[in-house]
Design a protein around this motif. Structure first.
Motif, short mmCIF file in Angstrom:
data_model
loop_
_atom_site.label_atom_id
_atom_site.label_comp_id
_atom_site.label_asym_id
_atom_site.label_seq_id
_atom_site.Cartn_x
_atom_site.Cartn_y
_atom_site.Cartn_z
N GLU A 18 31.77 -32.64 51.66
CA GLU A 18 32.03 -32.63 53.10
C GLU A 18 33.41 -32.07 53.40
N GLN A 19 34.40 -32.43 52.60
CA GLN A 19 35.74 -31.87 52.83
C GLN A 19 35.73 -30.35 52.69
N ALA A 20 34.95 -29.83 51.74
CA ALA A 20 34.87 -28.38 51.57
C ALA A 20 34.19 -27.72 52.76
N VAL A 21 33.04 -28.25 53.18
CA VAL A 21 32.31 -27.65 54.30
C VAL A 21 33.10 -27.81 55.59
N ARG A 22 33.77 -28.94 55.74
CA ARG A 22 34.62 -29.13 56.93
C ARG A 22 35.72 -28.07 56.98
N ALA A 23 36.31 -27.77 55.82
CA ALA A 23 37.35 -26.74 55.77
C ALA A 23 36.77 -25.38 56.17
N TYR A 24 35.60 -25.04 55.63
CA TYR A 24 34.96 -23.77 56.02
C TYR A 24 34.70 -23.75 57.52
N ALA A 25 34.24 -24.87 58.08
CA ALA A 25 33.94 -24.93 59.51
C ALA A 25 35.18 -24.74 60.35
N GLU A 26 36.34 -25.10 59.80
CA GLU A 26 37.61 -24.93 60.50
C GLU A 26 38.31 -23.64 60.09
N LEU A 27 37.56 -22.76 59.41
CA LEU A 27 38.05 -21.44 58.99
C LEU A 27 39.26 -21.56 58.05
N ARG A 28 39.19 -22.57 57.17
CA ARG A 28 40.23 -22.75 56.15
C ARG A 28 39.62 -22.57 54.77
#
Length: 460
Positions: A18-28
């Protein structure tokens, strides 16, 4: 979803993904605090295709989004197999194939343990296998090629697809595909992963280290090591059991070989058994092999007998694997302990930095920056479990749960450190590091420490 509500999911691995996908969703970049400070998850396993889930997560920022997406991807793998079954054995008999796949232990085990990137590979490989069955070689390669972006070992599966094409159809296309798969995996393991891993190596490479003193000794023992201990042989039988072992009569079964070989050669005991997500990628291969065999069977009675056996095996295995949890009373009972945990977690504000027990971590990763308590891993080294002094906690909040009920595939127990060590670290947080008790409910402890004057804000 119910397992998550019961707090049976974990920071390792649902919280990590989830931390990885959350980062992708925030363009990080997929920097994952649970895996270590400034740790880019592409240095752990190479799975950039995970970013395709970012738009969905942006709309629904929750760990449940990943769990639902995983179930949808696993279910999607049935579609090409059912299409093939309709052609091979007819519409009515295709229901048996659909039930066998959907209720297979490999799919159930993947769905029951958090979220993993291999769910993306299941429908891709299923579509590729259907194309192989129809001798549509280019389509098979097109569906299998993205496996290189799902996980570093799946280049070997792509190579197996290429070898099958070279054997059955276009030799040039097949050999080119096999070479691309082998070179792709080699590039990811030898170059990309070490470049992104803060320790400069491949975090999981040591699991394939030879257990014997020399290369010659390792090679001499290799055939027996692939079947010892007995758990390995049992797993190999169970992999093909959902097809009533008929898949072994199809050359398509060879596409399962790379995954089975690296798992049996691994020194990680988790790779040898039937738990976790490691067999999900094998289920489409097993049922494709079954359909390949049944499609060549001329006697309808033999087809009906085979499918009846498939359903019988499925029914016999069902109680031993996670789908049986749907019939357990505990699955539908919310305890006082769970209510206490939710009450304490609700007191942690959004955006806070939190050090949490493994099973509390994924309850917070959608709204907080979360690491494990006590500190793990240390120095980014995943398989080192320190028994000495651990680094001081730095998060604003600590939430610790001493209860570790049985939650498939884990039995009762604490990870990554024994409970005594965890309680010692919890006491040290108050005695030495300035944390104050906010609340304690049903054994669950919530601590808070105000940031020191002039301290920089927490890093995302």
């Amino acid at each position: 979803m119910r397992r998550h509500q019961l707090m049976r999911t974990t920071g390792y691995d649902l919280g990590i993904f989830e931390q990885a996908v959350r980062a992708y969703a925030e363009l990080r970049a997929p920097v994952v605090p649970l895996r270590g400070e400034d740790f880019n998850l592409l240095g752990d396993h190479f799975h950039p295709l995970l970013a395709v889930l970012a738009p969905l997560y942006r709309l629904f920022p929750s760990p449940l989004t990943l769990l639902v997406a995983q179930s949808a991807l696993l279910a999607l793998g049935a579609v090409p197999l059912i299409r093939w079954a309709v052609r091979a054995v007819g519409p009515r008999a295709a229901h048996a194939v659909a039930a066998g796949y959907g209720l297979s232990w490999g799919i159930a085990s993947a769905a029951a343990f958090d979220f993993h990137e291999v769910a993306l590979a299941v429908p891709l490989l299923a579509c590729s296998l259907e194309a192989l069955g129809r001798r549509r070689w280019r389509a098979a390669v097109a569906w299998a090629a993205p496996l290189l972006l799902v996980k570093e070992d799946l280049g070997l599966t792509l190579a197996a697809v290429g070898a099958y094409i070279a054997f059955k159809g276009s030799r040039r296309l097949g050999l080119a595909t096999a070479a691309a798969g082998l070179l792709g995996s080699a590039l990811e393991i030898k170059v990309l992963l070490p470049a992104l891993d803060p320790t400069g190596g491949y975090a999981h490479g040591g699991q394939l280290a030879a257990a014997h003193g020399s290369l010659l000794s390792a090679l001499a023992h290799a055939p027996l090591d692939l079947l010892r201990p007995d758990l390995k042989a049992t797993t190999l039988i169970l992999v093909f059991a959902p097809s009533a072992l008929l898949a072994l009569r199809s050359p398509l079964a060879l596409i399962a070989l790379p995954t089975l070989l690296w798992r049996m050669a691994s020194e990680n005991v988790f790779h040898w058994g039937t738990a976790f997500h490691y067999s999900a990628i094998l289920m489409p291969v097993v049922f494709a092999g079954l359909l390949d065999v049944l499609g060549r069977e001329r006697d309808p009675r033999h087809v009906r007998a085979a499918l009846a056996t498939v359903l019988a095996v499925t029914a016999v295995l069902l109680p031993s694997f996670p789908l049986a949890q749907l019939a357990q009373r505990a699955t539908w009972h919310t305890t006082a302990h769970l209510r206490a945990a939710r009450e304490l977690l609700a007191r942690i504000p959004d955006g806070a930095t939190v050090a949490a027990s493994n099973r509390l971590a994924p309850q917070l990763t959608s709204r907080c920056t979360v690491v494990l308590f006590p500190t793990f891993p240390v120095g980014g080294r995943l398989y080192e479990y320190r028994r000495g002094n651990l680094p001081a906690p730095t998060a604003e909040w600590i939430v610790h749960d001493p209860e570790a009920p049985e939650a498939w595939p884990y039995r009762r127990g604490h990870w990554p450190y024994p409970l005594e060590q965890q309680l010692t670290e919890l006491a040290a947080a108050r005695r030495t590091y300035g944390y104050e008790l906010v609340a304690r409910r049903d054994g669950i402890t919530l601590l808070h420490r105000k940031a020191a004057p002039g301290a920089p804000p927490p890093r995302p």
